[in-house]
Design a protein around this motif. Structure first.
Motif, PDB file in Angstrom:
ATOM      1  N   CYS A 101       0.848  -1.130  -0.081  1.00 47.05           N
ATOM      2  CA  CYS A 101       0.077   0.006  -0.131  1.00 47.05           C
ATOM      3  C   CYS A 101       0.707   1.192  -0.155  1.00 47.05           C
ATOM      4  N   HIS A 103       3.125   2.152   2.293  1.00 50.83           N
ATOM      5  CA  HIS A 103       3.165   2.975   3.640  1.00 50.83           C
ATOM      6  C   HIS A 103       4.765   3.091   3.944  1.00 50.83           C
ATOM      7  N   GLU A 135      -2.666   0.838   9.727  1.00 50.01           N
ATOM      8  CA  GLU A 135      -3.600   1.708   9.143  1.00 50.01           C
ATOM      9  C   GLU A 135      -4.642   0.482   8.639  1.00 50.01           C
ATOM     10  N   GLU A 136      -4.014  -0.486   8.295  1.00 46.96           N
ATOM     11  CA  GLU A 136      -4.826  -1.612   7.241  1.00 46.96           C
ATOM     12  C   GLU A 136      -6.198  -2.254   8.357  1.00 46.96           C
ATOM     13  N   HIS A 357      -2.383  -2.851  -2.748  1.00 47.68           N
ATOM     14  CA  HIS A 357      -3.088  -4.212  -2.327  1.00 47.68           C
ATOM     15  C   HIS A 357      -3.077  -5.298  -3.282  1.00 47.68           C
TER      16      HIS A 357
END
Ligand SMILES: [Zn+2]
Ligand SMILES: [Zn+2]
Length: 386
Positions: A101, A103, A135-136, A357
């Motif tokens: 993602c 990050h 965060e996920e 993702h």
């Protein structure tokens, strides 16, 4: 003002940090190595460092001058529990863990801005750098808030960004007001009575009831939520039974719901419960619904949206800033911070990459100086020295 010179100069360092994070991905609340590196770098540059804010979260504080003004800059640090499919030299070394993602890049760019701000100190006030874990979908923002994030580190406004595949590097997009959907996860347990597969009349089949619940739930968005409000219900897992010839005792439906308006959330929650219990009862089964809000809708405040878009336009030119982008059905837990403090969340192009993702995804290193300059200039403009 385009990319800051001093930030362009540390582009190779930011890239090296990003690749190191990419090679060593850690999922939500397990970011021990990542947060230790972040804390160590911040301390070496003179930040007051606070670890374990929201378990593995880190806050770095830097006060310059005498002004009482404050600002928060936020990034996320966690990876995803999935297998990387790239052949990059810095690909993940951990099975079933991947920075899919971006990050890793979000963290590296905020570190780049941190180094720049500590060296130049071209502002008057207090900067709080918020390195958020998890965060996920596992609650990192809420964990930081529960640990008193904004009481301990007051912020007049807070800003963040996400990379966006298929938007050119150097382009920004944002909108005022709601921008990203709220998200919930749900589990529905349907209890019947098991029996031999050849003798359903001796049991109560929870699999058949689950199939009807799944179908009936499609009416919630189409028949109950106003069409202009935008909402989604997706059943993503159906489970029940282990054998060809056994009707099980129970079946499970799981999935996600998305919405923008609080009224739509209440319609989804109420109707899902009524349909699941009502349909299951009609088949002689019983249903229990566990509906959990994981993400609030992400709502940008008007003034801060205009502010961050102005800073983006300084960097990239007005033509490269879309100030009224489309709504996004995906969710983001920075929304919970924006419920507490005014602020805005902007997208920056990741170029022609695989979607987030996806096992082939990679954060685009060309984005790092844009993001770091954005973070730095937000501080220099918001906390401009008199
Ligand atoms: Zn993600
Ligand atoms: Zn993300």
């Amino acid at each position: 003002m385009p990319i800051l010179d001093q930030i362009a100069n540390i582009h190779p360092e930011m890239t090296a940090w990003r690749h190191d994070f990419h090679t060593h991905p850690e999922v939500g609340f397990e970011e021990q190595r990542t947060s230790a590196i972040v804390a160590e770098k911040l301390a070496s540059w003179g930040y007051e460092v606070h670890r374990n804010v929201g378990k593995t979260g880190v806050v770095g504080r830097l006060k310059v001058g005498s002004s009482g003004r404050t600002i928060g800059l936020r990034c996320d640090m966690d990876a995803l529990p999935m297998q990387e499919a790239t052949q990059l030299p810095y690909r993940s070394k951990t099975e079933n863990r991947m920075h899919a993602c971006g990050h890793d890049g979000h963290t590296a760019s905020l570190l780049g801005a941190a180094q720049y701000l500590a060296e130049t100190k071209n502002f008057d006030g207090t900067v709080n750098l918020i390195f958020q874990p998890a965060e996920e979908g596992v609650g990192g923002a809420r964990a930081m808030l529960a640990d008193g994030l904004f009481e301990r580190f007051p912020c007049d406004a807070v800003f963040g960004y996400h990379n966006t595949p298929r938007l050119a590097v150097g382009k920004f997009s944002i909108r005022p007001g709601p921008m990203m959907a709220g998200g919930a996860f749900f589990d529905i347990r349907i209890e019947g009575k098991g029996s031999h597969g050849a003798h359903p009349e001796l049991g109560i089949d929870p699999v058949l009831a689950a199939c009807h619940v799944a179908t009936a739930m499609q009416s919630i968005v189409s028949r109950n939520v106003p069409a202009v409000d935008g909402a989604v219900i997706s059943i993503t897992r159906i489970e029940g039974g282990d054998a060809y010839n056994v009707i099980p005792n129970e079946a499970h439906l799981r999935g996600t719901a998305r919405w923008f308006k609080p009224e739509a959330l209440e319609i989804i929650r109420t109707n899902m419960k009524r349909i699941a219990t009502g349909v299951a009862t009609g088949f002689g089964c019983q249903a229990e619904v566990d509906f959990r809000v994981i993400f609030a809708p992400l709502v940008n405040t008007d003034a801060e949206t205009a502010f961050i878009a102005d800073v983006a336009a300084e960097i990239a030119g007005e033509a490269n800033v879309n100030r009224n982008r489309d709504l996004i059905m995906a969710s983001e837990d920075f929304s919970f911070m924006l419920e507490k403090v005014p602020g805005a969340y902007i997208n920056i192009g990741n170029g022609d990459s695989a979607p987030v993702h996806n096992p082939a995804y990679d954060y685009n290193d060309k984005l790092l100086p844009y993001a770091a300059t954005l973070y730095a200039r937000l501080v220099e403009k918001r906390l401009a020295a008199a």
